[in-house]
Design a protein around this motif. Structure first.
Motif, PDB file in Angstrom:
ATOM      1  N   GLU A  18      -8.439   1.215  17.759  1.00  0.00           N
ATOM      2  CA  GLU A  18      -9.134   0.139  18.462  1.00  0.00           C
ATOM      3  C   GLU A  18      -9.417  -1.032  17.535  1.00  0.00           C
ATOM      4  N   HIS A  19      -9.275  -0.813  16.283  1.00  0.00           N
ATOM      5  CA  HIS A  19      -9.602  -1.858  15.325  1.00  0.00           C
ATOM      6  C   HIS A  19      -8.353  -2.488  14.741  1.00  0.00           C
ATOM      7  N   LEU A  20      -8.477  -3.721  14.454  1.00  0.00           N
ATOM      8  CA  LEU A  20      -7.367  -4.465  13.858  1.00  0.00           C
ATOM      9  C   LEU A  20      -7.818  -5.019  12.519  1.00  0.00           C
ATOM     10  N   ASN A  21      -6.863  -5.075  11.601  1.00  0.00           N
ATOM     11  CA  ASN A  21      -7.107  -5.788  10.348  1.00  0.00           C
ATOM     12  C   ASN A  21      -6.493  -7.181  10.473  1.00  0.00           C
ATOM     13  N   ILE A  22      -7.302  -8.143  10.358  1.00  0.00           N
ATOM     14  CA  ILE A  22      -6.847  -9.530  10.518  1.00  0.00           C
ATOM     15  C   ILE A  22      -7.035 -10.251   9.185  1.00  0.00           C
ATOM     16  N   LYS A  23      -5.969 -10.890   8.768  1.00  0.00           N
ATOM     17  CA  LYS A  23      -6.085 -11.690   7.540  1.00  0.00           C
ATOM     18  C   LYS A  23      -6.348 -13.152   7.923  1.00  0.00           C
ATOM     19  N   VAL A  24      -7.328 -13.684   7.334  1.00  0.00           N
ATOM     20  CA  VAL A  24      -7.626 -15.110   7.575  1.00  0.00           C
ATOM     21  C   VAL A  24      -7.401 -15.847   6.264  1.00  0.00           C
ATOM     22  N   THR A  25      -6.539 -16.795   6.308  1.00  0.00           N
ATOM     23  CA  THR A  25      -6.210 -17.501   5.063  1.00  0.00           C
ATOM     24  C   THR A  25      -6.219 -19.013   5.269  1.00  0.00           C
ATOM     25  N   ASP A  26      -6.668 -19.667   4.241  1.00  0.00           N
ATOM     26  CA  ASP A  26      -6.574 -21.153   4.281  1.00  0.00           C
ATOM     27  C   ASP A  26      -5.787 -21.632   3.067  1.00  0.00           C
ATOM     28  N   ASN A  27      -4.750 -20.854   2.721  1.00  0.00           N
ATOM     29  CA  ASN A  27      -3.853 -21.172   1.608  1.00  0.00           C
ATOM     30  C   ASN A  27      -4.490 -20.880   0.265  1.00  0.00           C
ATOM     31  N   ASN A  29      -7.690 -19.058  -0.046  1.00  0.00           N
ATOM     32  CA  ASN A  29      -8.428 -17.795   0.023  1.00  0.00           C
ATOM     33  C   ASN A  29      -7.850 -16.920   1.131  1.00  0.00           C
ATOM     34  N   GLU A  30      -7.928 -15.683   0.909  1.00  0.00           N
ATOM     35  CA  GLU A  30      -7.545 -14.726   1.969  1.00  0.00           C
ATOM     36  C   GLU A  30      -8.736 -13.816   2.212  1.00  0.00           C
ATOM     37  N   VAL A  31      -9.115 -13.698   3.451  1.00  0.00           N
ATOM     38  CA  VAL A  31     -10.235 -12.837   3.831  1.00  0.00           C
ATOM     39  C   VAL A  31      -9.738 -11.885   4.907  1.00  0.00           C
ATOM     40  N   THR A  39     -13.104  -7.856  20.582  1.00  0.00           N
ATOM     41  CA  THR A  39     -14.142  -8.729  20.016  1.00  0.00           C
ATOM     42  C   THR A  39     -13.682 -10.189  20.069  1.00  0.00           C
ATOM     43  N   LYS A  40     -14.584 -11.014  20.459  1.00  0.00           N
ATOM     44  CA  LYS A  40     -14.231 -12.445  20.478  1.00  0.00           C
ATOM     45  C   LYS A  40     -14.037 -12.943  19.050  1.00  0.00           C
ATOM     46  N   LEU A  41     -13.068 -13.749  18.882  1.00  0.00           N
ATOM     47  CA  LEU A  41     -12.767 -14.243  17.534  1.00  0.00           C
ATOM     48  C   LEU A  41     -13.828 -15.236  17.041  1.00  0.00           C
ATOM     49  N   ASP A  42     -14.706 -15.604  17.939  1.00  0.00           N
ATOM     50  CA  ASP A  42     -15.818 -16.484  17.575  1.00  0.00           C
ATOM     51  C   ASP A  42     -16.560 -15.944  16.367  1.00  0.00           C
ATOM     52  N   LYS A  43     -16.785 -14.656  16.393  1.00  0.00           N
ATOM     53  CA  LYS A  43     -17.522 -13.997  15.329  1.00  0.00           C
ATOM     54  C   LYS A  43     -16.788 -14.139  14.003  1.00  0.00           C
ATOM     55  N   LEU A  44     -15.482 -13.865  14.077  1.00  0.00           N
ATOM     56  CA  LEU A  44     -14.643 -13.944  12.884  1.00  0.00           C
ATOM     57  C   LEU A  44     -14.638 -15.342  12.315  1.00  0.00           C
ATOM     58  N   MET A  45     -14.462 -16.314  13.197  1.00  0.00           N
ATOM     59  CA  MET A  45     -14.374 -17.708  12.755  1.00  0.00           C
ATOM     60  C   MET A  45     -15.689 -18.144  12.107  1.00  0.00           C
ATOM     61  N   THR A  46     -16.774 -17.782  12.746  1.00  0.00           N
ATOM     62  CA  THR A  46     -18.076 -18.165  12.208  1.00  0.00           C
ATOM     63  C   THR A  46     -18.301 -17.528  10.847  1.00  0.00           C
ATOM     64  N   ALA A  47     -17.915 -16.256  10.744  1.00  0.00           N
ATOM     65  CA  ALA A  47     -18.106 -15.564   9.475  1.00  0.00           C
ATOM     66  C   ALA A  47     -17.271 -16.205   8.388  1.00  0.00           C
ATOM     67  N   PHE A  48     -16.044 -16.551   8.728  1.00  0.00           N
ATOM     68  CA  PHE A  48     -15.193 -17.182   7.717  1.00  0.00           C
ATOM     69  C   PHE A  48     -15.765 -18.524   7.272  1.00  0.00           C
ATOM     70  N   CYS A  49     -16.202 -19.295   8.246  1.00  0.00           N
ATOM     71  CA  CYS A  49     -16.742 -20.619   7.896  1.00  0.00           C
ATOM     72  C   CYS A  49     -17.977 -20.481   7.036  1.00  0.00           C
ATOM     73  N   ARG A  51     -18.657 -18.007   5.060  1.00  0.00           N
ATOM     74  CA  ARG A  51     -18.274 -17.561   3.731  1.00  0.00           C
ATOM     75  C   ARG A  51     -17.674 -18.712   2.924  1.00  0.00           C
ATOM     76  N   GLN A  52     -16.905 -19.534   3.560  1.00  0.00           N
ATOM     77  CA  GLN A  52     -16.244 -20.625   2.844  1.00  0.00           C
ATOM     78  C   GLN A  52     -17.092 -21.906   2.803  1.00  0.00           C
ATOM     79  N   GLY A  53     -18.198 -21.857   3.467  1.00  0.00           N
ATOM     80  CA  GLY A  53     -19.059 -23.047   3.432  1.00  0.00           C
ATOM     81  C   GLY A  53     -18.477 -24.213   4.200  1.00  0.00           C
ATOM     82  N   LYS A  54     -17.867 -23.916   5.332  1.00  0.00           N
ATOM     83  CA  LYS A  54     -17.302 -24.995   6.134  1.00  0.00           C
ATOM     84  C   LYS A  54     -17.950 -24.992   7.499  1.00  0.00           C
TER      85      LYS A  54
END
Lengths: 98, 806
Positions: A18-27, A29-31, A39-49, A51-54
């Motif tokens: 049921e779980h996925l490993n998703i890599k989020v990268t901005d060239n 950093n990779e998280v 799960t809505k990706l809203d959570k993921l996006m917010t967490a990434f931002c 963490r990266q201070g964006k």
């Protein structure tokens, strides 16, 4: 699936399909995120931002070139384990930079 | 303090100061030399038109020493009428108050003024006298002893050298060594004390008179000069007049008045008493006679008129004057004389005199007496009575009319005619002609008509008194004048008319010339306008044909209305309200699911220089596609006419590969099956902070890239990449030769912020198949920003925002 499992963390993927490993990268950093398919990706996006201070408004999450909306889920985007979300800066243009 | 001051008066602060400042003083006392210098200075001052006062004349030598100035004159002598001079030693240059610079030496001054320079013995005399004065010796031995003219050259040289010596050797104060004694003058000269006294007084008076003459303008100064002839031992005194007129130098030539040994005071000449003229000639020598007609000059009985008395006739005798003696009929005049009242004659004379400015009599001291002797007018000169009754009686001017002519000519009348002919040369030719006629025909051919016209009334009024010849002459002259005037008037009238006619003719000619020129100009103007019109039409046709060809080639049409049209106030207000929205609030949701917030509108779109972001671009282009597809009535997902790729498409195409865009193409409804039926695929590209639009028109097999900075032309790299994408998408259906890369012409961006707006507006045009070059301009884009905002708030090109009719 096999390919993706190789790329990601196979132990967890097998343990919890049921779980996925998703890599989020901005060239730079990779998280890696492990999220449920529903799960809505809203959570993921917010967490990434955070963490990266964006701010969310100034970045664009793209999945295979498609803009990811906060309301999207891996299911709606037909994401698979180990897929990558690309984080791009907001595209702004006024004139050709000289 | 007071005691000290009185003990040392010369060393008070002021006196000491000025004394020291003045330095060694050169002194000339009681000499005419000082006076001459003063005169020279004055003349110099006049010549330079100097406005400052003369060097001061002090009352005493002491005051002069305390005074100021380079030259200080002071009065000396018992009568204070002689003049002394103090001068700073060695200072031969002095100034007046108005800074004019006098730079003359003494000798130069006196020479320049026509006077001799100071000579050696004279200076020595001066010194001697000064010494005598200082030691209270008897004074008065001042005179001029001039060397004999025999040794002039020596005198001249010694003069200059002596002058230098004086300048150098003279010192102030008794302590200085005494100068060498001068040669003693002859004793007889100085023997008589009384005469010396007189002489000194005379000299003093001269000086005093001289000062008085400064303001009274005396012209001459009497100067006595003694010459000592060393050869003979004699002393010659000359009295001379020198001109001392203010403003002029004395003349070089002295005017000798007397040449004698006597130097007694000058006796004034008695004033000249006016000598009365001989009475017998008064009548003729007074200017009155010059105004009288010769006919009225009365012959004084017993005094025959001399010939020269005729010279007093003011004008040369006219013809009438001359012939008078011939035509006057004594008997007739006699009779008339008796017939007429004498008072009437007098009245007439009175008028005559009045005509001639009576004031000339009184001006010359005469009084008019009327009635005088024989009821005539007489003149008398009161105050000149001599006691002789014959001489004192009034001189008759006008008496009864003369019974004989006063003119007697002692030369033949032909000579008079010759003179007159000469005179006539300067006279009015018409009168001359008339008088000649009179001479030729003879005066006895009288105009009887004139006689008849003289009535008794005329005679009484006096108008008939004049001789007929006068009247005839005057009338004839007037007649001639009238004829001449009439002729002249006619001539002038004729000339005037000719002139008018000539002017009219010239005016007409000028007018015709102007009309001709104007016609030519009009014609040329018409031709020019015609040519211009033809040229313009031709150009317009060429342009139209070119545009047609371009449209044919590009598959773009001319828009039916401007893309950027004004907005309603309601929409303006709605757009303006966006600025006040909550930053967190979603203002509108785009078709692709993004939320647009106040940030997108207020920071990324509405400010005139804001750079547009991807949210705005993507949402706007999606709305464009929606509008086109809806208008075409097709399903955008399966068979779109206008497909819109997002701005993330091209980076993926470029970075990931042409084959890796399946998801995006699917989202846009582009598949291999319907690819060629799509009219336009809009691809916004953001590269290096610059928005451009790539357009693929599969139905026309065109691939293009519109860059607003380049005025519509695009990058070859972009087009090549797109061409690869098309090829990859079509696979087997791709026919290479069908596809072309096109450069459109679009409005050019010249600023640094509008490219996003250009991109959206170009997308609108390309989706509708409209030539963007003809659809809008850069100047409309600030309005277009508001229109885009309004369209986004309106969620599409609907209602008021509709693109219908473009």
């Amino acid at each position: 699936m096999a390919e993706n499992a190789d790329n990601g963390s196979p132990a967890q993927a097998e343990a919890a399909p049921e779980h996925l490993n998703i890599k989020v990268t901005d060239n730079n950093n990779e998280v890696f995120f492990k999220i449920k398919r529903s799960t809505k990706l809203d959570k993921l996006m917010t967490a990434f931002c955070e963490r990266q201070g964006k701010t969310l408004a100034s970045v664009r999450f793209l999945f295979e070139g498609q803009r990811v909306q906060p309301s999207d889920t891996p299911d709606t985007l037909e994401m698979q384990d180990g897929d990558t979300l690309e984080v791009h800066q907001e595209q702004v243009g006024g004139s050709r930079a000289c | 303090m007071a005691a000290a001051n009185s003990a040392l008066p010369a060393f008070t602060a002021k006196g000491f100061f000025w004394h020291r400042r003045f330095g060694a003083i050169q002194e000339h006392v009681g000499d005419k030399f000082a006076k001459e210098l003063f005169t020279a200075l004055k003349n110099e001052r006049y010549m330079r038109k100097c406005s400052c006062p003369l060097p001061a004349i002090f009352d005493s030598k002491e005051s002069a020493e305390r005074g100021r100035g380079h030259l200080r004159f002071y009065r000396v002598g018992d009568d204070r009428e002689e003049l002394g001079l103090l001068q700073k030693k060695g200072d031969l240059v002095w100034h007046c108050n108005c800074t004019n610079r006098y730079s003359l030496r003494f000798s130069q001054i006196v020479n320049q003024n026509g006077k001799r320079g100071a000579e050696t013995d004279e200076v020595e005399l001066l010194l001697q006298e000064a010494e005598a004065r200082r030691t209270n010796e008897p004074k008065g031995q001042v005179s001029r002893i001039i060397a004999a003219p025999a040794d002039t050259a020596n005198a001249a040289t010694s003069s200059t050298s002596a002058g230098q010596q004086v300048t150098a050797g003279r010192a102030f104060g008794p302590a200085t060594p005494a100068p060498p004694p001068p040669p003693p003058p002859p004793p007889p000269m100085w023997a008589g004390l009384a005469r010396l006294k007189t002489r000194g007084r005379t000299m003093g008076k001269t000086v005093a008179n001289y000062f008085g003459s400064l303001y009274h303008g005396r012209q001459h100064d009497t100067v006595d000069i003694r010459r000592h002839d060393t050869a003979t031992g004699a002393v010659v005194t000359k009295r001379q007049k020198r001109q001392t007129m203010p403003g002029t130098f004395p003349t070089d030539d002295p005017i000798p008045v007397e040449d004698s040994m006597d130097i007694d005071p000058i006796q004034p000449m008695p004033p000249a008493t006016p000598q009365p003229l001989p009475r017998s000639k008064l009548a003729f020598e007074s200017p009155v006679s010059k105004f009288l007609s010769p006919t009225n000059i009365t012959n004084v009985p017993g005094e025959p008129i001399a010939r020269e008395e005729l010279a007093f006739v003011a004008h040369p005798p006219t013809a009438a004057d001359v012939v008078l003696s011939d035509i006057l009929d004594d008997e007739k005049l006699q009779k008339e004389d008796e017939k007429l009242d004498l008072s009437y004659h007098a009245h007439k004379y009175q008028g005559f005199i009045n005509d001639m400015r009576t004031d000339v009599y009184t001006k010359y001291g005469a009084t008019l007496i009327w009635p005088g002797p024989d009821n005539g007018i007489a003149l008398s000169w009161p105050g000149t009575e001599t006691g002789d009754p014959e001489l004192d009686k009034p001189v008759p001017l006008f008496r009864k009319p003369p019974t004989q002519c006063v003119h007697r000519f002692d030369k033949p009348i032909s000579d008079i005619q010759k003179e007159r002919a000469l005179n006539n040369h300067f006279r009015d030719p018409r009168i001359v002609e008339h008088e000649k006629h009179l001479f030729l025909t003879g005066p006895r051919q009288r105009d009887t008509r004139l006689d008849d016209q003289v009535s008794d009334e005329d005679m009484k009024r006096g108008t008939g008194f004049l001789p007929d010849v006068f009247q005839m002459s005057r009338m004839k002259r007037d007649e001639i004048d009238e004829i001449a005037i009439e002729r002249q008037v006619k001539q002038e009238f004729h000339d005037y008319q000719c002139k008018l006619a000539e002017e009219e003719r010239l005016r007409k000619l000028e007018q015709e010339r102007k009309e001709r020129e104007e016609a030519i100009k009009r014609h040329e103007e018409e031709l020019r306008q015609k040519a211009e019109e033809e040229r313009r039409q031709k150009e317009a046709e060429e342009l139209r044909a070119k545009e047609e060809a371009e449209r044919e080639q590009l598959g773009l049409r001319r828009p039916n209305r401007p893309v950027v049209s004004p907005m309603t106030d309601e929409w303006k207000a709605r757009v303006a309200n966006v600025q006040q929205a909550n930053p967190a609030t979603e203002l509108v949701k785009t078709p692709d699911g993004n939320s647009l917030t106040r940030r997108d509108f207020a920071e990324k779109l509405l400010p005139a220089t804001a750079w547009l972001n991807d949210n705005i671009i993507n949402a706007s282009l999606i709305h464009v596609g929606e509008f086109v597809n809806k208008a075409a009535g097709v399903d955008p997902k399966t068979n779109p006419k206008c497909a819109v790729m997002s701005s993330y498409f091209f980076p993926r195409l470029k970075n990931v590969g042409v084959n890796k865009c399946g998801r995006l193409m699917r989202n846009a409804g582009v598949r291999k099956e319907n690819f060629l039926s799509i009219d336009s695929i809009l691809i916004p590209i953001c590269s290096d902070n610059h928005w451009t639009l790539a357009v693929v028109r599969p139905s026309k097999r065109h691939v293009s890239h519109i860059d607003s900075i380049q005025g519509g032309a695009g990058d070859a790299d972009v087009k090549n990449l797109l061409m690869k994408w098309v090829e990859a998408s079509l696979e087997n259906d791709f026919v290479t030769q069908d596809w072309k890369m096109i450069d459109y012409v679009a409005p050019r961006q010249t600023n640094g912020w509008d490219c996003g707006v250009f991109t959206i507006t170009n997308a609108i045009c390309m989706a509708l198949g409209v030539n963007p070059r003809e659809a809008y301009g850069q100047g409309q884009l600030s309005l277009q920003r508001m229109r885009i905002a309004a369209m986004l708030l309106n969620k599409g090109f609907t209602n008021e925002m509709s693109l219908d009719g473009l």
